[in-house]
Design a protein around this motif. Structure first.
Motif, PDB file in Angstrom:
ATOM      1  N   GLY A 272       5.930  56.793 -58.753  1.00 58.51           N
ATOM      2  CA  GLY A 272       5.580  56.256 -60.062  1.00 58.51           C
ATOM      3  C   GLY A 272       5.583  54.739 -60.051  1.00 58.51           C
ATOM      4  N   ASP A 273       6.306  54.138 -60.984  1.00 55.48           N
ATOM      5  CA  ASP A 273       6.252  52.697 -61.194  1.00 55.48           C
ATOM      6  C   ASP A 273       7.361  51.977 -60.441  1.00 55.48           C
ATOM      7  N   GLY A 274       7.020  50.778 -59.945  1.00 56.60           N
ATOM      8  CA  GLY A 274       8.065  49.938 -59.379  1.00 56.60           C
ATOM      9  C   GLY A 274       9.071  49.545 -60.441  1.00 56.60           C
ATOM     10  N   ILE A 275       8.584  48.961 -61.535  1.00 55.78           N
ATOM     11  CA  ILE A 275       9.402  48.674 -62.722  1.00 55.78           C
ATOM     12  C   ILE A 275       8.740  49.368 -63.906  1.00 55.78           C
ATOM     13  N   ARG A 276       9.483  50.210 -64.593  1.00 54.68           N
ATOM     14  CA  ARG A 276       8.981  50.925 -65.766  1.00 54.68           C
ATOM     15  C   ARG A 276       9.810  50.499 -66.969  1.00 54.68           C
ATOM     16  N   PHE A 277       9.184  49.825 -67.923  1.00 50.88           N
ATOM     17  CA  PHE A 277       9.879  49.271 -69.086  1.00 50.88           C
ATOM     18  C   PHE A 277       9.349  49.989 -70.321  1.00 50.88           C
ATOM     19  N   VAL A 278      10.164  50.888 -70.884  1.00 48.64           N
ATOM     20  CA  VAL A 278       9.687  51.741 -71.974  1.00 48.64           C
ATOM     21  C   VAL A 278      10.553  51.650 -73.227  1.00 48.64           C
ATOM     22  N   GLY A 279      11.487  50.700 -73.260  1.00 44.24           N
ATOM     23  CA  GLY A 279      12.319  50.502 -74.438  1.00 44.24           C
ATOM     24  C   GLY A 279      12.057  49.138 -75.054  1.00 44.24           C
ATOM     25  N   ALA A 280      12.264  49.027 -76.349  1.00 44.73           N
ATOM     26  CA  ALA A 280      12.124  47.727 -77.004  1.00 44.73           C
ATOM     27  C   ALA A 280      13.145  46.758 -76.420  1.00 44.73           C
ATOM     28  N   GLY A 281      12.714  45.539 -76.143  1.00 47.13           N
ATOM     29  CA  GLY A 281      13.612  44.546 -75.561  1.00 47.13           C
ATOM     30  C   GLY A 281      12.826  43.459 -74.863  1.00 47.13           C
ATOM     31  N   LYS A 282      13.485  42.726 -73.979  1.00 45.71           N
ATOM     32  CA  LYS A 282      12.864  41.619 -73.271  1.00 45.71           C
ATOM     33  C   LYS A 282      12.996  41.835 -71.772  1.00 45.71           C
ATOM     34  N   LEU A 283      11.903  41.565 -71.061  1.00 43.80           N
ATOM     35  CA  LEU A 283      11.867  41.723 -69.613  1.00 43.80           C
ATOM     36  C   LEU A 283      11.531  40.380 -68.971  1.00 43.80           C
ATOM     37  N   PHE A 284      12.319  40.014 -67.953  1.00 47.66           N
ATOM     38  CA  PHE A 284      12.075  38.797 -67.184  1.00 47.66           C
ATOM     39  C   PHE A 284      12.065  39.186 -65.706  1.00 47.66           C
ATOM     40  N   VAL A 285      10.935  38.955 -65.027  1.00 45.30           N
ATOM     41  CA  VAL A 285      10.824  39.283 -63.606  1.00 45.30           C
ATOM     42  C   VAL A 285      10.395  38.019 -62.874  1.00 45.30           C
ATOM     43  N   LYS A 286      11.157  37.654 -61.843  1.00 40.91           N
ATOM     44  CA  LYS A 286      10.896  36.400 -61.136  1.00 40.91           C
ATOM     45  C   LYS A 286      11.074  36.606 -59.632  1.00 40.91           C
ATOM     46  N   ASP A 287      10.159  36.005 -58.859  1.00 41.31           N
ATOM     47  CA  ASP A 287      10.281  35.999 -57.382  1.00 41.31           C
ATOM     48  C   ASP A 287      10.478  37.403 -56.820  1.00 41.31           C
ATOM     49  N   THR A 288       9.712  38.336 -57.330  1.00 41.03           N
ATOM     50  CA  THR A 288       9.881  39.748 -56.968  1.00 41.03           C
ATOM     51  C   THR A 288       8.558  40.325 -56.471  1.00 41.03           C
ATOM     52  N   THR A 289       8.635  41.226 -55.479  1.00 39.53           N
ATOM     53  CA  THR A 289       7.459  41.924 -54.960  1.00 39.53           C
ATOM     54  C   THR A 289       7.557  43.407 -55.306  1.00 39.53           C
ATOM     55  N   SER A 290       6.474  43.933 -55.873  1.00 40.26           N
ATOM     56  CA  SER A 290       6.375  45.370 -56.148  1.00 40.26           C
ATOM     57  C   SER A 290       5.110  45.872 -55.471  1.00 40.26           C
ATOM     58  N   ARG A 291       5.264  46.724 -54.457  1.00 39.55           N
ATOM     59  CA  ARG A 291       4.109  47.126 -53.665  1.00 39.55           C
ATOM     60  C   ARG A 291       4.193  48.597 -53.268  1.00 39.55           C
ATOM     61  N   ASN A 292       3.014  49.167 -53.032  1.00 41.21           N
ATOM     62  CA  ASN A 292       2.909  50.556 -52.554  1.00 41.21           C
ATOM     63  C   ASN A 292       3.579  51.543 -53.510  1.00 41.21           C
ATOM     64  N   ASN A 293       3.514  51.249 -54.802  1.00 43.20           N
ATOM     65  CA  ASN A 293       4.013  52.171 -55.821  1.00 43.20           C
ATOM     66  C   ASN A 293       2.829  52.771 -56.587  1.00 43.20           C
ATOM     67  N   GLY A 294       3.126  53.512 -57.667  1.00 42.98           N
ATOM     68  CA  GLY A 294       2.075  53.945 -58.580  1.00 42.98           C
ATOM     69  C   GLY A 294       1.528  52.724 -59.308  1.00 42.98           C
ATOM     70  N   HIS A 295       2.252  52.264 -60.339  1.00 44.35           N
ATOM     71  CA  HIS A 295       2.023  50.951 -60.929  1.00 44.35           C
ATOM     72  C   HIS A 295       3.062  49.975 -60.371  1.00 44.35           C
ATOM     73  N   GLY A 296       2.684  48.709 -60.272  1.00 45.79           N
ATOM     74  CA  GLY A 296       3.662  47.716 -59.849  1.00 45.79           C
ATOM     75  C   GLY A 296       4.706  47.479 -60.931  1.00 45.79           C
ATOM     76  N   ILE A 297       4.232  47.053 -62.110  1.00 48.76           N
ATOM     77  CA  ILE A 297       5.079  46.857 -63.292  1.00 48.76           C
ATOM     78  C   ILE A 297       4.337  47.465 -64.472  1.00 48.76           C
ATOM     79  N   LEU A 298       5.009  48.312 -65.234  1.00 48.57           N
ATOM     80  CA  LEU A 298       4.397  48.958 -66.405  1.00 48.57           C
ATOM     81  C   LEU A 298       5.267  48.747 -67.629  1.00 48.57           C
ATOM     82  N   LEU A 299       4.637  48.353 -68.744  1.00 47.73           N
ATOM     83  CA  LEU A 299       5.303  48.267 -70.041  1.00 47.73           C
ATOM     84  C   LEU A 299       4.543  49.145 -71.022  1.00 47.73           C
ATOM     85  N   ASP A 300       5.241  50.077 -71.658  1.00 53.84           N
ATOM     86  CA  ASP A 300       4.636  51.003 -72.612  1.00 53.84           C
ATOM     87  C   ASP A 300       5.716  51.391 -73.610  1.00 53.84           C
ATOM     88  N   ILE A 301       5.654  50.833 -74.814  1.00 57.97           N
ATOM     89  CA  ILE A 301       6.756  50.924 -75.765  1.00 57.97           C
ATOM     90  C   ILE A 301       6.388  51.886 -76.900  1.00 57.97           C
TER      91      ILE A 301
END
Length: 255
Positions: free
Chosen positions: A95-124
């Motif tokens: 599935g997703d490297g990072i899956r963010f599905v709750g209300a809130g704040k996301l901070f991603v820095k200096d990070t690699t997401s590869r060979n996943n379903g989605h790299g980073i997904l936000l769906d609230i």
């Protein structure tokens, strides 16, 4: 074990290189690898790190290597105040490297997401989420590098989406709800779709693009939906060398 002994707002520092078990976070805490330490979390089933914290809790993950070996997701945020992901590698999840599905704040820095379903997904589903993605690499993900869906407002800076099914995408398919993605100094290259905006069923998807490069994709800019999603340019972008370049749907001005 260390997490179970850590007080709220405390810190767990990994000082020995090795493989560690997937874990869950339910409070404000920082989990980080000491400099030079390999902190690997290999997940064969389920989720590497799951966050189900309180509405004001802040969770930080630094220097972790999350590897999917049949695992569903690398990091899943279901609830909390904010999540910081810094200096991490997330690779090989179904599935997703990072899956963010709750209300809130996301901070991603200096990070690699590869060979996943989605790299980073936000769906609230309810409430809203805001995110800042900086200096990240989203590579060879089967679907989309950065996927922004309903009720999410995301800014990405100095971030590369390369070799994915789609590079950057905003989509809203629910009446009266919107998704917003701002790209500053980003690159979409070698994807099937470079930048994609899709609106439908009364929803509205908006992408603003500034000082960014879209090249060597099958389709550079792509707008779809019952009412086409918007991809706006500040007039300082490079869209060239794609099999089909596509076009922006409008402009916005610097203030």
């Amino acid at each position: 074990q260390a997490l179970s002994q850590t007080q709220p707002k405390g810190k767990v520092v990994i000082i020995d290189s090795g493989e560690y078990e997937p874990f869950k976070v339910t409070q404000s805490v920082s989990v980080e690898a000491a400099p030079g330490v390999y902190a690997g979390i290999t997940t064969s089933v389920g989720i590497g790190v799951t966050i189900t914290a309180g509405a004001s809790d802040v969770v930080s993950l630094r220097g972790l290597t999350l590897l999917g070996a049949g695992g569903a997701e690398g990091i899943t945020f279901k609830s909390g105040g904010a999540l910081h992901v810094e200096g991490c590698l997330i690779s090989g999840f179904i599935g997703d490297g990072i899956r963010f599905v709750g209300a809130g704040k996301l901070f991603v820095k200096d990070t690699t997401s590869r060979n996943n379903g989605h790299g980073i997904l936000l769906d609230i589903a309810s409430g809203t989420a805001t995110a800042l993605i900086e200096h990240c690499r989203l590579e060879k993900n089967a679907f989309v590098g950065l996927f922004v869906s309903t009720n999410a407002r995301v800014t990405a800076r100095d971030t590369v989406a390369a070799g994915n099914g789609g590079g950057f995408k905003a989509i809203s398919g629910l009446s009266g709800l919107s998704a917003e993605l701002n790209l500053e100094g980003c690159a979409a290259t070698g994807n099937f779709l470079g930048i994609h905006s899709e609106s439908g069923n009364g929803g509205a998807a908006l992408v603003r693009v500034s000082n960014s490069t879209v090249t060597n994709n099958d389709k550079g800019l792509f707008s779809t939906g019952a009412v086409q999603g918007s991809i706006l340019t500040r007039g300082n972008n490079t869209v060239e060398g794609n099999a089909v370049n596509g076009s922006f749907t409008g402009t916005f001005n610097a203030q």
